[in-house]
Motif scaffolding. Sequence first.
Motif, PDB file in Angstrom:
ATOM      1  N   TYR B 115       0.813  -1.220   0.000  1.00  0.00           N
ATOM      2  CA  TYR B 115       0.000   0.000   0.000  1.00  0.00           C
ATOM      3  C   TYR B 115       0.843   1.265   0.000  1.00  0.00           C
ATOM      4  O   TYR B 115       0.386   2.318  -0.431  1.00  0.00           O
ATOM      5  N   THR B 116       2.086   1.175   0.454  1.00  0.00           N
ATOM      6  CA  THR B 116       2.972   2.334   0.314  1.00  0.00           C
ATOM      7  C   THR B 116       3.119   2.682  -1.164  1.00  0.00           C
ATOM      8  O   THR B 116       3.127   3.862  -1.545  1.00  0.00           O
ATOM      9  N   ALA B 117       3.207   1.654  -2.007  1.00  0.00           N
ATOM     10  CA  ALA B 117       3.342   1.902  -3.452  1.00  0.00           C
ATOM     11  C   ALA B 117       2.114   2.624  -3.995  1.00  0.00           C
ATOM     12  O   ALA B 117       2.234   3.601  -4.731  1.00  0.00           O
ATOM     13  N   TYR B 118       0.925   2.165  -3.610  1.00  0.00           N
ATOM     14  CA  TYR B 118      -0.299   2.835  -4.090  1.00  0.00           C
ATOM     15  C   TYR B 118      -0.373   4.265  -3.591  1.00  0.00           C
ATOM     16  O   TYR B 118      -0.639   5.205  -4.347  1.00  0.00           O
ATOM     17  N   VAL B 119      -0.180   4.426  -2.290  1.00  0.00           N
ATOM     18  CA  VAL B 119      -0.399   5.739  -1.678  1.00  0.00           C
ATOM     19  C   VAL B 119       0.671   6.738  -2.116  1.00  0.00           C
ATOM     20  O   VAL B 119       0.411   7.939  -2.202  1.00  0.00           O
ATOM     21  N   THR B 120       1.874   6.251  -2.437  1.00  0.00           N
ATOM     22  CA  THR B 120       2.910   7.137  -2.997  1.00  0.00           C
ATOM     23  C   THR B 120       2.375   7.847  -4.232  1.00  0.00           C
ATOM     24  O   THR B 120       2.546   9.061  -4.398  1.00  0.00           O
ATOM     25  N   GLU B 121       1.706   7.079  -5.084  1.00  0.00           N
ATOM     26  CA  GLU B 121       1.166   7.668  -6.305  1.00  0.00           C
ATOM     27  C   GLU B 121       0.078   8.685  -5.982  1.00  0.00           C
ATOM     28  O   GLU B 121      -0.049   9.697  -6.666  1.00  0.00           O
ATOM     29  N   VAL B 122      -0.710   8.390  -4.962  1.00  0.00           N
ATOM     30  CA  VAL B 122      -1.755   9.333  -4.567  1.00  0.00           C
ATOM     31  C   VAL B 122      -1.134  10.652  -4.092  1.00  0.00           C
ATOM     32  O   VAL B 122      -1.511  11.738  -4.546  1.00  0.00           O
ATOM     33  N   TYR B 123      -0.156  10.541  -3.217  1.00  0.00           N
ATOM     34  CA  TYR B 123       0.535  11.742  -2.725  1.00  0.00           C
ATOM     35  C   TYR B 123       1.177  12.499  -3.880  1.00  0.00           C
ATOM     36  O   TYR B 123       1.161  13.723  -3.940  1.00  0.00           O
ATOM     37  N   ARG B 124       1.799  11.735  -4.792  1.00  0.00           N
ATOM     38  CA  ARG B 124       2.525  12.369  -5.887  1.00  0.00           C
ATOM     39  C   ARG B 124       1.559  13.192  -6.756  1.00  0.00           C
ATOM     40  O   ARG B 124       1.857  14.315  -7.138  1.00  0.00           O
ATOM     41  N   ALA B 125       0.405  12.609  -7.032  1.00  0.00           N
ATOM     42  CA  ALA B 125      -0.595  13.344  -7.807  1.00  0.00           C
ATOM     43  C   ALA B 125      -0.972  14.631  -7.071  1.00  0.00           C
ATOM     44  O   ALA B 125      -1.127  15.695  -7.679  1.00  0.00           O
ATOM     45  N   GLY B 126      -1.108  14.531  -5.765  1.00  0.00           N
ATOM     46  CA  GLY B 126      -1.451  15.709  -4.966  1.00  0.00           C
ATOM     47  C   GLY B 126      -0.371  16.767  -5.030  1.00  0.00           C
ATOM     48  O   GLY B 126      -0.651  17.951  -5.223  1.00  0.00           O
ATOM     49  N   ILE B 127       0.869  16.348  -4.890  1.00  0.00           N
ATOM     50  CA  ILE B 127       1.988  17.298  -4.918  1.00  0.00           C
ATOM     51  C   ILE B 127       2.047  17.979  -6.280  1.00  0.00           C
ATOM     52  O   ILE B 127       2.239  19.189  -6.382  1.00  0.00           O
ATOM     53  N   GLU B 128       1.841  17.191  -7.339  1.00  0.00           N
ATOM     54  CA  GLU B 128       1.910  17.788  -8.678  1.00  0.00           C
ATOM     55  C   GLU B 128       0.726  18.702  -8.964  1.00  0.00           C
ATOM     56  O   GLU B 128       0.808  19.576  -9.823  1.00  0.00           O
ATOM     57  N   SER B 129      -0.377  18.496  -8.240  1.00  0.00           N
ATOM     58  CA  SER B 129      -1.553  19.321  -8.498  1.00  0.00           C
ATOM     59  C   SER B 129      -1.425  20.713  -7.871  1.00  0.00           C
ATOM     60  O   SER B 129      -2.208  21.598  -8.169  1.00  0.00           O
ATOM     61  N   VAL B 130      -0.461  20.895  -6.994  1.00  0.00           N
ATOM     62  CA  VAL B 130      -0.241  22.240  -6.434  1.00  0.00           C
ATOM     63  C   VAL B 130       0.479  23.067  -7.493  1.00  0.00           C
ATOM     64  O   VAL B 130       1.546  22.691  -7.959  1.00  0.00           O
ATOM     65  N   HIS B 131      -0.127  24.165  -7.884  1.00  0.00           N
ATOM     66  CA  HIS B 131       0.380  24.927  -9.023  1.00  0.00           C
ATOM     67  C   HIS B 131       1.807  25.427  -8.792  1.00  0.00           C
ATOM     68  O   HIS B 131       2.164  25.811  -7.684  1.00  0.00           O
ATOM     69  N   ALA B 132       2.595  25.395  -9.867  1.00  0.00           N
ATOM     70  CA  ALA B 132       4.004  25.814  -9.780  1.00  0.00           C
ATOM     71  C   ALA B 132       4.134  27.228  -9.231  1.00  0.00           C
ATOM     72  O   ALA B 132       5.137  27.556  -8.585  1.00  0.00           O
ATOM     73  N   SER B 133       3.112  28.067  -9.460  1.00  0.00           N
ATOM     74  CA  SER B 133       3.207  29.452  -8.992  1.00  0.00           C
ATOM     75  C   SER B 133       3.231  29.528  -7.461  1.00  0.00           C
ATOM     76  O   SER B 133       3.775  30.473  -6.901  1.00  0.00           O
ATOM     77  N   GLN B 134       2.641  28.531  -6.802  1.00  0.00           N
ATOM     78  CA  GLN B 134       2.690  28.499  -5.342  1.00  0.00           C
ATOM     79  C   GLN B 134       4.128  28.299  -4.865  1.00  0.00           C
ATOM     80  O   GLN B 134       4.591  28.936  -3.923  1.00  0.00           O
ATOM     81  N   ARG B 135       4.814  27.366  -5.525  1.00  0.00           N
ATOM     82  CA  ARG B 135       6.202  27.107  -5.179  1.00  0.00           C
ATOM     83  C   ARG B 135       7.057  28.342  -5.499  1.00  0.00           C
ATOM     84  O   ARG B 135       7.907  28.737  -4.706  1.00  0.00           O
ATOM     85  N   ALA B 136       6.778  28.948  -6.663  1.00  0.00           N
ATOM     86  CA  ALA B 136       7.546  30.137  -7.059  1.00  0.00           C
ATOM     87  C   ALA B 136       7.341  31.251  -6.037  1.00  0.00           C
ATOM     88  O   ALA B 136       8.294  31.928  -5.643  1.00  0.00           O
ATOM     89  N   ALA B 137       6.085  31.419  -5.592  1.00  0.00           N
ATOM     90  CA  ALA B 137       5.808  32.472  -4.605  1.00  0.00           C
ATOM     91  C   ALA B 137       6.583  32.202  -3.322  1.00  0.00           C
ATOM     92  O   ALA B 137       7.173  33.110  -2.740  1.00  0.00           O
TER      93      ALA B 137
END
Lengths: 262, 238
Positions: B115-137
């Motif tokens: 389940y770590t393998a499954y949930v890693t993908e879930v987290y990863r999708a979440g991290i990628e969904s945060v817009h790059a402009s947030q990180r830039a800010a």
Amino acid sequence: MNATVDDNDAGVRNAAFVDVRGVSKWFGDLQVLNRVDVDVSEHNVVCLIGASGSGKSTLLRCLNMLEQVQEGEIIVDGQLLTHGKVDVNAVRKKIGIVFQAYNLFPHMTVLENVTLAPRKARGIDRQEAESRARLLLRRIGLEAKADEFPDRLSGGQQQRVAIVRALAMEPKLMLLDEITSALDPQLVSEVLQLVRELAESGMTMIVATHEMGFAREVADKVCFLDAGRILEEGPPEQILSEPREPRTREFLSRVLEAEKLA
Amino acid sequence: MHALQQVLHAFFNLHSFTLALPDVWAGFQVNLKMMVIAEALVLVFALALAIVRGLPGPTAKPLRVLAIAYTDFFRGTPIIIVAFFVGFGLPGLQLGFISNLSFVTYGVITLTLVYTAYVTEVYRAGIESVHASQRAAARSLGLSYWQAMRYIVIPQAVRRVIPPLLNDFIGLQKDTSIVYVIGVTEAASLAQQFSTTNGDFPSYLVAATFFILITIPLARFTDHLVAVRERRERAQAF
């Protein structure tokens, strides 16, 4: 050759606070900046004008090291940003940038937005950071919104908070990237008023803008960018009223046309 | 009519159901224990792995590749085979304490790995969904990469992935019964024993009931979170 420029050296070469020399940048095959030269003296305001895609935002992002330049050099406050080992975080602490889309942190209150960087990047303790933040918020008349989340604020209020968030780091240089372009017309003036006050307080600023009247009023110098090049620069009266270049005239007449229609 | 009666008797005999309850409940407590421990471990490991997968720069490439290999292997392998690897393989290695753990521990390891393998993908999708402009800010204010992750990206990412994450946990909860194949005494295995002894099947119904009873609230809670978010997003659109 030394990769860094010490104060003395920079002083001899140029007294400008910001010195951009021959900067070029490509995104893939597309050249977005073409041998750009800009210098900004301390306490001066330089406005960048030009069509969308002319390179204004990219230039500002390079100054904040959000983008890397491939040619040329940028010196800010005597420090060379473009070569050798540069502490990016240290540079950014003294250069604030405000974006067109505000980019407030939606999961944090206004107060948390403003205090995060002073606390975490400068190590100021929470109480101190909060009292300074409240002071800044009071200055822009938003102290009552300190504990609201950004989505409860109007666009103009959000953008003013974004400016204050950058100011809370006590930067020596502010970069404003078309900060009124996403706002409804009736919200533009409250944001411009804040920038005006900043200019009066002596903040050194580089402002990318489509507001020509504003540029005329606050700028010490206006630079017209076209296809990644600075085609023309000079005092606002000259650039905006008697531009030498046909491209500048063309751009200005189109902007005026658009303003009449609006 | 006779056939129907037979079916009813074999599966829904109330007397047998009641008799099976205490045994199966004892087993189900083992399932509950495995769920809670595995879920806690998965939450931590998967987030770490998702962060590793998103590390920038060429120096982090080996780490990224390892993280990808991990998720590929454990997402692609049937959980029962992972259970065999862990439950039979590790004891067979004779590697000191690693080979002398309890069946339940091997069960938890199996569930956590998969389940770590499954949930890693879930987290990863979440991290990628945060817009790059947030990180830039965040970076433009002088925050470091890690501070931007810690205070800006991950809090927003986690909030967004809570529903799919709970969905994966529903899967994990049910899969706690699969590890009975490596010798864990839990609800399904005790239900089977009871069924063999008694010659009927209500004990399975008992086990199923327990699982359903904890899944339904979690499923409704997930629905609720999704509904709340949709309402909020619609409100923001205006």
